[in-house]
Each structure stands twice: as C-alpha cells, then as structure tokens.
Design a protein around this motif. Structure first.
Motif, PDB file in Angstrom:
ATOM      1  N   ASN A  21       6.989  -0.378   8.759  1.00 35.89           N
ATOM      2  CA  ASN A  21       6.638   0.396   7.565  1.00 35.89           C
ATOM      3  C   ASN A  21       5.429  -0.194   6.865  1.00 35.89           C
ATOM      4  OD1 ASN A  21       8.877   1.966   8.095  1.00 35.89           O
ATOM      5  ND2 ASN A  21      10.212   0.736   6.803  1.00 35.89           N
ATOM      6  N   ARG A  22       5.374  -1.524   6.805  1.00 36.32           N
ATOM      7  CA  ARG A  22       4.208  -2.177   6.196  1.00 36.32           C
ATOM      8  C   ARG A  22       2.949  -1.889   7.007  1.00 36.32           C
ATOM      9  NH1 ARG A  22       8.031  -6.270   4.759  1.00 36.32           N
ATOM     10  NH2 ARG A  22       7.778  -7.327   6.762  1.00 36.32           N
ATOM     11  N   GLN A  23       3.096  -1.855   8.332  1.00 35.20           N
ATOM     12  CA  GLN A  23       1.947  -1.549   9.182  1.00 35.20           C
ATOM     13  C   GLN A  23       1.432  -0.140   8.912  1.00 35.20           C
ATOM     14  OE1 GLN A  23       2.734  -2.255  13.357  1.00 35.20           O
ATOM     15  NE2 GLN A  23       3.755  -4.185  12.932  1.00 35.20           N
ATOM     16  N   ILE A  24       2.351   0.823   8.793  1.00 39.42           N
ATOM     17  CA  ILE A  24       1.958   2.202   8.510  1.00 39.42           C
ATOM     18  C   ILE A  24       1.246   2.284   7.165  1.00 39.42           C
ATOM     19  CG2 ILE A  24       2.849   4.518   7.963  1.00 39.42           C
ATOM     20  CD1 ILE A  24       5.001   4.058  10.084  1.00 39.42           C
ATOM     21  N   ALA A  25       1.815   1.619   6.144  1.00 43.83           N
ATOM     22  CA  ALA A  25       1.198   1.645   4.814  1.00 43.83           C
ATOM     23  C   ALA A  25      -0.194   1.019   4.829  1.00 43.83           C
ATOM     24  CB  ALA A  25       2.100   0.913   3.812  1.00 43.83           C
ATOM     25  N   LEU A  26      -0.356  -0.076   5.569  1.00 42.91           N
ATOM     26  CA  LEU A  26      -1.664  -0.728   5.652  1.00 42.91           C
ATOM     27  C   LEU A  26      -2.676   0.159   6.364  1.00 42.91           C
ATOM     28  CD1 LEU A  26      -0.667  -4.414   6.499  1.00 42.91           C
ATOM     29  CD2 LEU A  26      -1.760  -3.604   4.410  1.00 42.91           C
ATOM     30  N   LEU A  27      -2.241   0.827   7.432  1.00 40.88           N
ATOM     31  CA  LEU A  27      -3.132   1.736   8.148  1.00 40.88           C
ATOM     32  C   LEU A  27      -3.586   2.871   7.243  1.00 40.88           C
ATOM     33  CD1 LEU A  27      -1.319   1.918  11.607  1.00 40.88           C
ATOM     34  CD2 LEU A  27      -3.598   1.001  11.194  1.00 40.88           C
ATOM     35  N   LEU A  28      -2.666   3.367   6.406  1.00 39.73           N
ATOM     36  CA  LEU A  28      -3.006   4.460   5.504  1.00 39.73           C
ATOM     37  C   LEU A  28      -3.998   4.013   4.434  1.00 39.73           C
ATOM     38  CD1 LEU A  28       0.452   6.204   4.989  1.00 39.73           C
ATOM     39  CD2 LEU A  28      -1.519   7.101   6.217  1.00 39.73           C
ATOM     40  N   LYS A  29      -3.840   2.797   3.946  1.00 39.47           N
ATOM     41  CA  LYS A  29      -4.720   2.305   2.881  1.00 39.47           C
ATOM     42  C   LYS A  29      -6.157   2.128   3.363  1.00 39.47           C
ATOM     43  CE  LYS A  29      -1.300   0.044  -0.051  1.00 39.47           C
ATOM     44  NZ  LYS A  29      -0.814  -1.238  -0.614  1.00 39.47           N
ATOM     45  N   GLU A  30      -6.333   2.000   4.672  1.00 37.31           N
ATOM     46  CA  GLU A  30      -7.673   1.832   5.217  1.00 37.31           C
ATOM     47  C   GLU A  30      -8.422   3.157   5.325  1.00 37.31           C
ATOM     48  OE1 GLU A  30      -7.091  -0.045   8.942  1.00 37.31           O
ATOM     49  OE2 GLU A  30      -6.385  -1.948   8.093  1.00 37.31           O
ATOM     50  N   VAL A  31      -7.714   4.263   5.081  1.00 35.77           N
ATOM     51  CA  VAL A  31      -8.300   5.594   5.248  1.00 35.77           C
ATOM     52  C   VAL A  31      -8.947   6.059   3.949  1.00 35.77           C
ATOM     53  CG1 VAL A  31      -7.772   8.007   5.750  1.00 35.77           C
ATOM     54  CG2 VAL A  31      -6.614   6.194   7.002  1.00 35.77           C
ATOM     55  N   GLU A  52       8.392   4.736  -1.144  1.00 34.71           N
ATOM     56  CA  GLU A  52       7.486   4.181  -2.154  1.00 34.71           C
ATOM     57  C   GLU A  52       6.200   3.666  -1.517  1.00 34.71           C
ATOM     58  OE1 GLU A  52       9.687   1.213  -4.192  1.00 34.71           O
ATOM     59  OE2 GLU A  52      11.060   2.637  -5.159  1.00 34.71           O
ATOM     60  N   LEU A  53       6.323   2.991  -0.358  1.00 34.30           N
ATOM     61  CA  LEU A  53       5.147   2.470   0.323  1.00 34.30           C
ATOM     62  C   LEU A  53       4.209   3.597   0.753  1.00 34.30           C
ATOM     63  CD1 LEU A  53       6.666  -0.285   2.655  1.00 34.30           C
ATOM     64  CD2 LEU A  53       4.997  -0.663   0.851  1.00 34.30           C
ATOM     65  N   VAL A  54       4.789   4.645   1.348  1.00 37.34           N
ATOM     66  CA  VAL A  54       3.967   5.743   1.866  1.00 37.34           C
ATOM     67  C   VAL A  54       3.352   6.539   0.728  1.00 37.34           C
ATOM     68  CG1 VAL A  54       4.021   7.905   3.173  1.00 37.34           C
ATOM     69  CG2 VAL A  54       5.243   5.901   4.029  1.00 37.34           C
ATOM     70  N   SER A  55       4.149   6.881  -0.291  1.00 39.90           N
ATOM     71  CA  SER A  55       3.611   7.678  -1.397  1.00 39.90           C
ATOM     72  C   SER A  55       2.519   6.903  -2.132  1.00 39.90           C
ATOM     73  CB  SER A  55       4.731   8.082  -2.368  1.00 39.90           C
ATOM     74  OG  SER A  55       5.360   6.947  -2.934  1.00 39.90           O
ATOM     75  N   SER A  56       2.690   5.592  -2.281  1.00 41.91           N
ATOM     76  CA  SER A  56       1.671   4.769  -2.933  1.00 41.91           C
ATOM     77  C   SER A  56       0.383   4.756  -2.119  1.00 41.91           C
ATOM     78  CB  SER A  56       2.195   3.348  -3.126  1.00 41.91           C
ATOM     79  OG  SER A  56       1.195   2.509  -3.652  1.00 41.91           O
ATOM     80  N   ALA A  57       0.521   4.667  -0.790  1.00 40.92           N
ATOM     81  CA  ALA A  57      -0.657   4.638   0.077  1.00 40.92           C
ATOM     82  C   ALA A  57      -1.394   5.967   0.072  1.00 40.92           C
ATOM     83  CB  ALA A  57      -0.244   4.274   1.503  1.00 40.92           C
ATOM     84  N   LEU A  58      -0.662   7.072  -0.112  1.00 37.78           N
ATOM     85  CA  LEU A  58      -1.271   8.406  -0.088  1.00 37.78           C
ATOM     86  C   LEU A  58      -1.869   8.810  -1.428  1.00 37.78           C
ATOM     87  CD1 LEU A  58       1.441  10.381   1.923  1.00 37.78           C
ATOM     88  CD2 LEU A  58      -0.783   9.622   2.757  1.00 37.78           C
TER      89      LEU A  58
END
Length: 206
Positions: A67-77, A131-137
């Motif tokens: 999950n942390r990996q997915i959130a980090l990948l999203l933050k790079e976008v 929370e991680l995904v919504s924050s990243a988006l």
C-alpha cells in the motif's frame, strides 16, 4: 551478487511465511507468537521483523508495504494526470511482484475468513489504505468537492480491488489477475468519468 542477495532474501521470506502458516493452521493465529514462528523458521524474531511489520502482516503478506508503494507511486504523478490510469498502473506494478506462492495466498485467505481478530485487522487495514490513496490523489489545494471526490474514488477502488483479489485467490491465485483488474478499471471509469476541464490540454475539444 545483488541478484544472489535478493534471491536469498526472497527465499528466507518464503520460509518464514511457510513456517508461520503451518503454526497458525495448527495452533491458531491468536495462540501463536512471533517467537514460535522464529523457532519454526530457524531465524531470530528480529529477522522476522525485517520482513514483516507485525504478526498480522505474516498473513496479509506485506500488504501494508504494498500500500505504501502504491501511495508513493501515485505521489510521483503530476496532479493533472488521469488519476484512475495512474492508480491502476501503480496497482498493476505492485501486483506483478507477488509476495507469496498461489497456495500461500489461498491459505492466508482461509485463515482470515475463520479468524475474527484477522478480519478486524483487515477492516483497520482497509481504512488505512483508503486514507493513503485518497491523500495521494488529492490536489495540493483541493476544495471540499475535491476531498470528497478523492475519498469516494479511493473507497470504490478498494472495494473493487478487494473483490478482484478475493475472486483471484478463490480461483487458485494463478498468474496475475489482468482481466479482473481491467474490469475494475472499467467500473471506476464509469463511476468517475472525467470532465473536459480535467482532461489534458491536448485531449480537450476546441
């Protein structure tokens, strides 16, 4: 040397998971301690915690790290990018590196289904992922509408992903659930269509 080191780490990880699953199935998850698992796997408790954050993580197979990996990948976008495309791309990237064998995925799923404490942990894990995904988006200066949109998208994504993974595991966890992920993406796109203002400049109609 790097390849050899990584293979050794992967082998140790698999041996820990296998030892843990055998104990959980025989003694019960709640009755088994990390010391029990360490003794069965012939490693130290410290070694186990190098691979898994908690005892529950031995059953969820490093889900928190994924999950942390997915959130980090999203933050790079870039925030102007297609959020669903990037969300699914990050998901596929993580799932291409399976954290266990098909048999272990099936055994873990069965343990979760019959262990109340693991089902409760799963609920807490889902809330954390959301929370991680919504924050990243969420855009840097998001409005209330943006916040709600990000939370809804994260919630629907997680519900769809849960169904996809459950279905994949129930069918034997063979390969990668490509077709199922495609269906999940199609569902998200129908539920969250992009407006003209959200589309990249080159794709907007004049």
């Amino acid at each position: 040397m790097t390849g050899l080191r990584e293979r050794k780490k992967a082998r140790t990880r698999q041996e820990i998971v296998e030892a843990a699953l055998e104990l959980f199935e025989k003694k019960g998850f709640d009755e088994t301690t990390i010391d029990d698992v360490a003794a069965a796997a012939e490693v130290s408790p410290r070694t186990i915690f190098r691979y898994f954050a908690t005892k529950e993580d031995l059953v969820f197979l490093g889900q928190e790290e994924e999950n942390r990996q997915i959130a980090l990948l999203l933050k790079e976008v870039a925030k102007s990018a297609d959020p669903i495309e990037e969300l699914m791309r990050a998901t596929r990237t993580v799932l291409l590196a399976p954290s266990a064998t098909p048999e272990q995925f099936v055994r873990c799923q069965r343990l979760i289904e019959r262990t109340p404490s693991l089902r409760a942990y799963q609920g807490r894990l889902f809330r954390k992922i959301e929370e991680l995904v919504s924050s990243a988006l969420l855009p840097a200066r998001g409005s209330k509408h943006d916040v709600l949109h990000a939370r809804l998208l994260a919630a629907v994504y997680l519900a769809a992903l849960n169904v996809v993974m459950s279905s994949w595991i129930e069918s034997g966890a063979k390969g990668v659930p490509t077709a199922e992920l495609d269906m999940a993406e199609a569902l998200l796109r129908r539920a969250f269509p992009r407006t003209a203002s959200q589309a990249p400049e080159g794709r907007r109609r004049s």
